[in-house]
Design a protein around this motif. Structure first.
Motif, PDB file in Angstrom:
ATOM      1  N   CYS A 194      51.696   8.283  13.701  1.00 48.89           N
ATOM      2  CA  CYS A 194      50.796   9.356  13.286  1.00 48.89           C
ATOM      3  C   CYS A 194      49.532   9.291  14.135  1.00 48.89           C
ATOM      4  O   CYS A 194      48.571   8.587  13.778  1.00 48.89           O
ATOM      5  CB  CYS A 194      50.441   9.228  11.804  1.00 48.89           C
ATOM      6  N   PRO A 195      49.491   9.983  15.267  1.00 53.19           N
ATOM      7  CA  PRO A 195      48.276   9.963  16.084  1.00 53.19           C
ATOM      8  C   PRO A 195      47.159  10.761  15.419  1.00 53.19           C
ATOM      9  O   PRO A 195      47.398  11.695  14.655  1.00 53.19           O
ATOM     10  CB  PRO A 195      48.703  10.630  17.395  1.00 53.19           C
ATOM     11  N   GLY A 196      45.935  10.364  15.744  1.00 55.33           N
ATOM     12  CA  GLY A 196      44.772  11.152  15.375  1.00 55.33           C
ATOM     13  C   GLY A 196      44.436  12.113  16.495  1.00 55.33           C
ATOM     14  O   GLY A 196      45.325  12.716  17.098  1.00 55.33           O
ATOM     15  N   LEU A 197      43.162  12.261  16.791  1.00 55.05           N
ATOM     16  CA  LEU A 197      42.726  13.209  17.813  1.00 55.05           C
ATOM     17  C   LEU A 197      42.780  12.578  19.200  1.00 55.05           C
ATOM     18  O   LEU A 197      42.135  11.560  19.462  1.00 55.05           O
ATOM     19  CB  LEU A 197      41.298  13.673  17.510  1.00 55.05           C
ATOM     20  N   THR A 203      43.287  21.693  23.967  1.00 61.41           N
ATOM     21  CA  THR A 203      42.847  22.477  25.108  1.00 61.41           C
ATOM     22  C   THR A 203      41.363  22.231  25.366  1.00 61.41           C
ATOM     23  O   THR A 203      40.618  21.792  24.479  1.00 61.41           O
ATOM     24  CB  THR A 203      43.063  23.977  24.867  1.00 61.41           C
ATOM     25  N   ALA A 204      40.947  22.524  26.580  1.00 62.03           N
ATOM     26  CA  ALA A 204      39.541  22.365  26.924  1.00 62.03           C
ATOM     27  C   ALA A 204      38.656  23.242  26.039  1.00 62.03           C
ATOM     28  O   ALA A 204      37.572  22.824  25.614  1.00 62.03           O
ATOM     29  CB  ALA A 204      39.318  22.704  28.398  1.00 62.03           C
ATOM     30  N   ASP A 205      39.149  24.451  25.727  1.00 64.70           N
ATOM     31  CA  ASP A 205      38.386  25.351  24.867  1.00 64.70           C
ATOM     32  C   ASP A 205      38.212  24.776  23.469  1.00 64.70           C
ATOM     33  O   ASP A 205      37.139  24.898  22.858  1.00 64.70           O
ATOM     34  CB  ASP A 205      39.080  26.719  24.785  1.00 64.70           C
ATOM     35  N   THR A 206      39.265  24.152  22.944  1.00 65.58           N
ATOM     36  CA  THR A 206      39.176  23.550  21.617  1.00 65.58           C
ATOM     37  C   THR A 206      38.185  22.400  21.597  1.00 65.58           C
ATOM     38  O   THR A 206      37.393  22.260  20.656  1.00 65.58           O
ATOM     39  CB  THR A 206      40.566  23.049  21.161  1.00 65.58           C
ATOM     40  N   LEU A 207      38.210  21.586  22.645  1.00 63.27           N
ATOM     41  CA  LEU A 207      37.271  20.468  22.719  1.00 63.27           C
ATOM     42  C   LEU A 207      35.829  20.956  22.750  1.00 63.27           C
ATOM     43  O   LEU A 207      34.948  20.382  22.115  1.00 63.27           O
ATOM     44  CB  LEU A 207      37.565  19.615  23.956  1.00 63.27           C
ATOM     45  N   VAL A 208      35.607  22.038  23.507  1.00 65.05           N
ATOM     46  CA  VAL A 208      34.253  22.598  23.570  1.00 65.05           C
ATOM     47  C   VAL A 208      33.868  23.183  22.218  1.00 65.05           C
ATOM     48  O   VAL A 208      32.750  22.985  21.726  1.00 65.05           O
ATOM     49  CB  VAL A 208      34.174  23.676  24.675  1.00 65.05           C
ATOM     50  N   LEU A 209      34.791  23.915  21.593  1.00 64.02           N
ATOM     51  CA  LEU A 209      34.506  24.574  20.320  1.00 64.02           C
ATOM     52  C   LEU A 209      34.175  23.549  19.226  1.00 64.02           C
ATOM     53  O   LEU A 209      33.201  23.712  18.476  1.00 64.02           O
ATOM     54  CB  LEU A 209      35.709  25.412  19.892  1.00 64.02           C
ATOM     55  N   LEU A 210      34.970  22.499  19.131  1.00 68.11           N
ATOM     56  CA  LEU A 210      34.770  21.507  18.074  1.00 68.11           C
ATOM     57  C   LEU A 210      33.760  20.435  18.458  1.00 68.11           C
ATOM     58  O   LEU A 210      33.178  19.797  17.583  1.00 68.11           O
ATOM     59  CB  LEU A 210      36.110  20.855  17.709  1.00 68.11           C
ATOM     60  N   GLY A 211      33.564  20.243  19.759  1.00 63.19           N
ATOM     61  CA  GLY A 211      32.617  19.241  20.230  1.00 63.19           C
ATOM     62  C   GLY A 211      33.259  17.871  20.328  1.00 63.19           C
ATOM     63  O   GLY A 211      33.507  17.223  19.300  1.00 63.19           O
ATOM     64  N   GLU A 212      33.556  17.433  21.554  1.00 56.11           N
ATOM     65  CA  GLU A 212      34.238  16.149  21.740  1.00 56.11           C
ATOM     66  C   GLU A 212      33.427  14.990  21.170  1.00 56.11           C
ATOM     67  O   GLU A 212      33.965  14.105  20.510  1.00 56.11           O
ATOM     68  CB  GLU A 212      34.533  15.924  23.229  1.00 56.11           C
TER      69      GLU A 212
END
Length: 265
Positions: A194-197, A203-212
């Motif tokens: 069960c991996p986490g994040l 996607t790069a957009d998701t990382l930007v949207l949620l904030g790495e």
């Protein structure tokens, strides 16, 4: 006389089929198996991505081949199993990593998208495991590693909507437990990771949207998964080092699931 730790983790002479092995977590797991001595057959939908993945593995001295197949399509799975057994012989290790996701609020979730996620994440996993069991593993034993997710352990924080994905990964977890109970008598170990994040799954957009950085800060270890974090657990579950482990779901998430929080802030 007990074997050494190096002998227990050695996969020399073993053959592994990695579904969803052309990139991301699947490719990372393929590296782990190949570096321990296993021969590899990779499967994914895109030939170009498979060719690039095999070139990367072969450059590392790993025996790697590929078959293009869509694990949501039963005919493709039959072709995959037939060609793998013809080209590689019996399979010792199956990694079920092929998967899909769809983000939408429950009230607006399109039914075709729900069916698409279930067809690949659950039905495809079952069909591939069943066929490989019937044609190879039931007669000689083996290891099956299913890739679930911490999303299968519960719901999402407010603002995140992935009902189909979470539901499918919950199914993968109980599929793992149930198949382990049924196939243990045949010497087949069935476990899930069960991996986490992991950024490689976003996607790069998701990382930007949620904030790495914000996502990393939500984990007790204050980091996201990297390109090494699944290698150790994969090798444990694939090798004789884990021969007495079955029906388990091992979480690799930096501690995120160890506590309950209402948000990732």
């Amino acid at each position: 006389m007990p074997r050494t730790i190096q002998q227990l983790f050695d996969l020399s002479g073993k053959t592994a089929l990695v579904a969803g092995g052309s990139r991301g977590l699947g490719l990372q797991m393929a590296h782990a198996l190949g570096e321990a001595g296993a021969r590899l057959m990779l499967c994914a939908r895109q030939p170009d991505a498979l060719e690039a993945a095999c070139a990367e593995l072969q450059a590392a001295g790993i025996d790697a081949r590929w078959v293009a197949a869509d694990c949501a399509q039963e005919a493709d799975i039959h072709k995959l199993v037939s060609e793998t057994l013809q080209r590689m012989g019996d399979v010792d290790i199956l990694v079920n990593n092929a998967g899909a996701t769809w983000a939408a609020p429950a009230q607006d979730h399109p039914l075709p998208a729900w069916d698409e996620v279930m067809a690949l994440n659950v039905r495809g996993m079952f069909v591939l495991s069943q066929l490989l069991g019937q044609q190879s593993m039931l007669a000689r034993g083996g290891r099956i590693i299913n890739v679930a997710s911490i999303a299968g352990l519960g719901g999402n924080p407010p603002g995140m909507s992935s009902l189909a994905y979470n539901t499918s990964k919950g199914a993968v977890i109980n599929f793992t437990r149930t198949l382990a109970c049924e196939w243990g008598r045949y010497g087949i170990n069935v476990n899930a990771i069960c991996p986490g994040l992991f950024p490689s799954q976003m996607t790069a957009d998701t990382l930007v949207l949620l904030g790495e950085e914000r996502l990393a800060a939500s984990a007790p270890l204050r980091r996201l998964g990297d390109d090494e974090d699944l290698k150790g657990v994969t090798l444990l579950l694939a090798s004789d080092a884990g021969k007495h482990i079955t029906g388990q779901c091992l979480v690799v998430d930096g501690g995120t699931s160890a506590y309950m929080r209402g948000s990732v802030a």
